[in-house]
Design an enzyme around this catalytic site. Structure first.
Site, PDB file in Angstrom:
ATOM      1  N   TYR A  89      20.883  19.949 -23.404  1.00 30.37           N
ATOM      2  CA  TYR A  89      19.966  21.053 -23.061  1.00 30.37           C
ATOM      3  C   TYR A  89      18.841  20.552 -22.152  1.00 30.37           C
ATOM      4  O   TYR A  89      18.584  21.125 -21.084  1.00 30.37           O
ATOM      5  CB  TYR A  89      19.384  21.640 -24.355  1.00 30.37           C
ATOM      6  CG  TYR A  89      18.529  22.863 -24.132  1.00 30.37           C
ATOM      7  CD1 TYR A  89      19.112  24.111 -23.903  1.00 30.37           C
ATOM      8  CD2 TYR A  89      17.135  22.790 -24.144  1.00 30.37           C
ATOM      9  CE1 TYR A  89      18.333  25.235 -23.696  1.00 30.37           C
ATOM     10  CE2 TYR A  89      16.350  23.909 -23.936  1.00 30.37           C
ATOM     11  CZ  TYR A  89      16.959  25.131 -23.719  1.00 30.37           C
ATOM     12  OH  TYR A  89      16.189  26.250 -23.506  1.00 30.37           O
TER      13      TYR A  89
ATOM     14  N   ASP B 186      26.660  39.294 -17.896  1.00 30.81           N
ATOM     15  CA  ASP B 186      26.653  38.590 -19.191  1.00 30.81           C
ATOM     16  C   ASP B 186      28.100  38.453 -19.642  1.00 30.81           C
ATOM     17  O   ASP B 186      29.012  39.011 -19.023  1.00 30.81           O
ATOM     18  CB  ASP B 186      25.821  39.368 -20.240  1.00 30.81           C
ATOM     19  CG  ASP B 186      25.212  38.431 -21.283  1.00 30.81           C
ATOM     20  OD1 ASP B 186      25.978  37.701 -21.959  1.00 30.81           O
ATOM     21  OD2 ASP B 186      23.977  38.422 -21.428  1.00 30.81           O
TER      22      ASP B 186
ATOM     23  N   LYS C 273      17.899  21.490 -18.064  1.00 32.24           N
ATOM     24  CA  LYS C 273      16.647  22.120 -17.619  1.00 32.24           C
ATOM     25  C   LYS C 273      15.909  21.236 -16.599  1.00 32.24           C
ATOM     26  O   LYS C 273      15.273  21.744 -15.673  1.00 32.24           O
ATOM     27  CB  LYS C 273      15.758  22.433 -18.827  1.00 32.24           C
ATOM     28  CG  LYS C 273      16.398  23.408 -19.829  1.00 32.24           C
ATOM     29  CD  LYS C 273      16.805  24.735 -19.189  1.00 32.24           C
ATOM     30  CE  LYS C 273      17.314  25.744 -20.205  1.00 32.24           C
ATOM     31  NZ  LYS C 273      17.708  27.029 -19.612  1.00 32.24           N
TER      32      LYS C 273
HETATM   33  N1  LIG Z   1      14.005  31.489 -26.596  1.00 30.72           N
HETATM   34  C1  LIG Z   1      13.331  30.370 -26.297  1.00 30.72           C
HETATM   35  O1  LIG Z   1      12.493  29.852 -27.082  1.00 30.72           O
HETATM   36  C2  LIG Z   1      13.564  29.689 -24.961  1.00 30.72           C
HETATM   37  C3  LIG Z   1      12.714  28.629 -24.608  1.00 30.72           C
HETATM   38  C4  LIG Z   1      12.934  27.983 -23.395  1.00 30.72           C
HETATM   39  C5  LIG Z   1      13.951  28.393 -22.552  1.00 30.72           C
HETATM   40  N2  LIG Z   1      14.744  29.439 -22.915  1.00 30.72           N
HETATM   41  C6  LIG Z   1      15.816  29.806 -21.990  1.00 30.72           C
HETATM   42  O2  LIG Z   1      15.761  31.190 -21.701  1.00 30.72           O
HETATM   43  C7  LIG Z   1      17.078  31.678 -21.426  1.00 30.72           C
HETATM   44  C8  LIG Z   1      17.313  32.952 -22.235  1.00 30.72           C
HETATM   45  O3  LIG Z   1      17.268  32.604 -23.608  1.00 30.72           O
HETATM   46  P1  LIG Z   1      17.090  33.661 -24.793  1.00 30.72           P
HETATM   47  O4  LIG Z   1      16.173  33.018 -25.758  1.00 30.72           O
HETATM   48  O5  LIG Z   1      16.790  35.010 -24.248  1.00 30.72           O
HETATM   49  O6  LIG Z   1      18.557  33.579 -25.437  1.00 30.72           O
HETATM   50  P2  LIG Z   1      19.615  34.691 -25.859  1.00 30.72           P
HETATM   51  O7  LIG Z   1      20.645  33.955 -26.626  1.00 30.72           O
HETATM   52  O8  LIG Z   1      18.949  35.850 -26.498  1.00 30.72           O
HETATM   53  O9  LIG Z   1      20.196  35.165 -24.448  1.00 30.72           O
HETATM   54  C9  LIG Z   1      21.047  34.352 -23.683  1.00 30.72           C
HETATM   55  C10 LIG Z   1      22.059  35.218 -22.979  1.00 30.72           C
HETATM   56  O10 LIG Z   1      22.940  34.358 -22.245  1.00 30.72           O
HETATM   57  C11 LIG Z   1      24.253  34.871 -22.384  1.00 30.72           C
HETATM   58  N3  LIG Z   1      25.279  33.856 -22.242  1.00 30.72           N
HETATM   59  C12 LIG Z   1      25.481  32.762 -23.036  1.00 30.72           C
HETATM   60  N4  LIG Z   1      26.620  32.151 -22.700  1.00 30.72           N
HETATM   61  C13 LIG Z   1      27.156  32.864 -21.675  1.00 30.72           C
HETATM   62  C14 LIG Z   1      28.350  32.735 -20.928  1.00 30.72           C
HETATM   63  N5  LIG Z   1      29.237  31.754 -21.172  1.00 30.72           N
HETATM   64  N6  LIG Z   1      28.582  33.619 -19.949  1.00 30.72           N
HETATM   65  C15 LIG Z   1      27.710  34.635 -19.708  1.00 30.72           C
HETATM   66  N7  LIG Z   1      26.562  34.819 -20.396  1.00 30.72           N
HETATM   67  C16 LIG Z   1      26.307  33.945 -21.378  1.00 30.72           C
HETATM   68  C17 LIG Z   1      24.301  35.410 -23.823  1.00 30.72           C
HETATM   69  O11 LIG Z   1      25.378  36.300 -24.016  1.00 30.72           O
HETATM   70  C18 LIG Z   1      22.936  36.045 -23.947  1.00 30.72           C
HETATM   71  O12 LIG Z   1      22.949  37.403 -23.580  1.00 30.72           O
HETATM   72  C19 LIG Z   1      18.034  30.530 -21.750  1.00 30.72           C
HETATM   73  O13 LIG Z   1      18.425  29.891 -20.546  1.00 30.72           O
HETATM   74  C20 LIG Z   1      17.194  29.584 -22.584  1.00 30.72           C
HETATM   75  O14 LIG Z   1      17.606  28.247 -22.441  1.00 30.72           O
HETATM   76  C21 LIG Z   1      14.570  30.103 -24.096  1.00 30.72           C
END
Ligand SMILES: NC(=O)c1ccc[n+]([C@@H]2O[C@H](COP(=O)([O-])OP(=O)(O)OC[C@H]3O[C@@H](n4cnc5c(N)ncnc54)[C@H](O)[C@@H]3O)[C@@H](O)[C@H]2O)c1
Length: 255
Positions: free
Chosen positions: A149, A33, A153
């Site tokens: 975004y 991360d 995806k």
């Molecule tokens: N939460 C939702 O509703 C949802 C829905 C569909 C898809 N997603 C996908 O699931 C995945 C996780 O999302 P989440 O909701 O747990 O989000 P979150 O923000 O809680 O976690 C995302 C993580 O990615 C890390 N990250 C971001 N930029 C970074 C970088 N430059 N280098 C290294 N790490 C980096 C962040 O530090 C964080 O720990 C994402 O890819 C998101 O697009 C989430």
């Protein structure tokens, strides 16, 4: 289970829940991360991604059984393209030699229910050609909050399916699949969900949710299955873990 698994985005949200779940089942997890991880690297930069791969190769000399890539950004900014797409493909492709050392290698990447929306095909095509320079030239900024975004995806799904059946990956026993979460309660969605109007809108997009928001642990359970040896018959699948949104969008509504 005693498998060694790389989890990106492991400091927060779904990635954190996945890392904790795998560890609770006895796997060795290497967290990647931007901060608060075993390997702190900025996956938005070429240098950060190269450093992460180099450190993974150094710490996993005997190979790795799987990678789950949850690192991602939800916004319209250019960094979304970099982390969601290049932060996934560069890491996965970078540890290919480590995966080949496993008896049951698995790759699990992150899509989204947004991959069901109509993407900007030009951006998707340029991502798949890895032509970031041209994207920056044609799209110096995006006004549409979902354009980048959604493109990342959709591109991830297409890249994932290609990899899953390619000779060097699927052909060598590496099972590649994706998870497409629906609306999940994490730090990424918190500010939107805290806004009453946005919350109602998002819930309306997920009619089967019945005011139940998915929790990170629910997605983590699916990742645990896909990255484990039990998922051997799944190849090139995108699992829509979205409380029925995909079924409804595809026109199957029996109610
Ligand atoms: N939460 C939702 O509703 C949802 C829905 C569909 C898809 N997603 C996908 O699931 C995945 C996780 O999302 P989440 O909701 O747990 O989000 P979150 O923000 O809680 O976690 C995302 C993580 O990615 C890390 N990250 C971001 N930029 C970074 C970088 N430059 N280098 C290294 N790490 C980096 C962040 O530090 C964080 O720990 C994402 O890819 C998101 O697009 C989430």
């Amino acid at each position: 289970m005693n498998r060694s698994i790389v989890v990106t985005g492991a400091a927060s949200g779904i990635g954190k829940a996945t890392a904790e779940l795998l560890e609770s089942r006895g796997d060795r997890v290497v967290r990647v991360d931007i901060r608060n991880a075993d390997i702190n690297a900025d996956l938005a930069t070429i240098e950060g991604r190269a450093e992460a791969v180099a450190l993974l190769k150094e710490s996993l000399k005997d190979g790795v059984d799987g990678i789950v890539t949850w690192a991602g950004l939800g916004g319209p900014v250019g960094a979304t393209l970099l982390v969601n797409f290049f932060g996934t493909i560069d890491l996965v492709e970078g540890i290919h030699p480590l995966l080949l050392m496993s008896t049951a290698p698995r790759v699990v990447v992150t899509s989204s229910r947004m991959s069901l929306e109509k993407p900007n095909e030009e951006i998707v095509a340029l991502l798949l050609k890895r032509n970031l320079t041209e994207i920056v030239r044609r799209y110096p900024s995006s006004e549409d909050p979902t354009e980048f975004y959604c493109a990342t995806k959709v591109a991830i799904n297409r890249w994932m399916r290609h990899l899953a059946v390619s000779p060097d990956w699927g052909g060598r026993g590496i099972k590649v699949n994706a998870i497409a979460p629906g609306l999940t309660e994490t730090p990424m969605t918190r500010s939107t969900l805290d806004n009453d109007v946005q919350r109602q809108y998002l819930l309306a997009m997920h009619p089967q949710a019945e005011n139940v928001l998915s929790q990170p642990i629910e997605l983590a359970e699916i990742a645990r299955f896909l990255v484990g040896p039990e998922s051997s018959m799944l190849i090139g699948q995108c699992i829509y873990a979205d409380r029925g949104t995909e079924a409804i969008l595809r026109g199957v509504n029996p109610f």
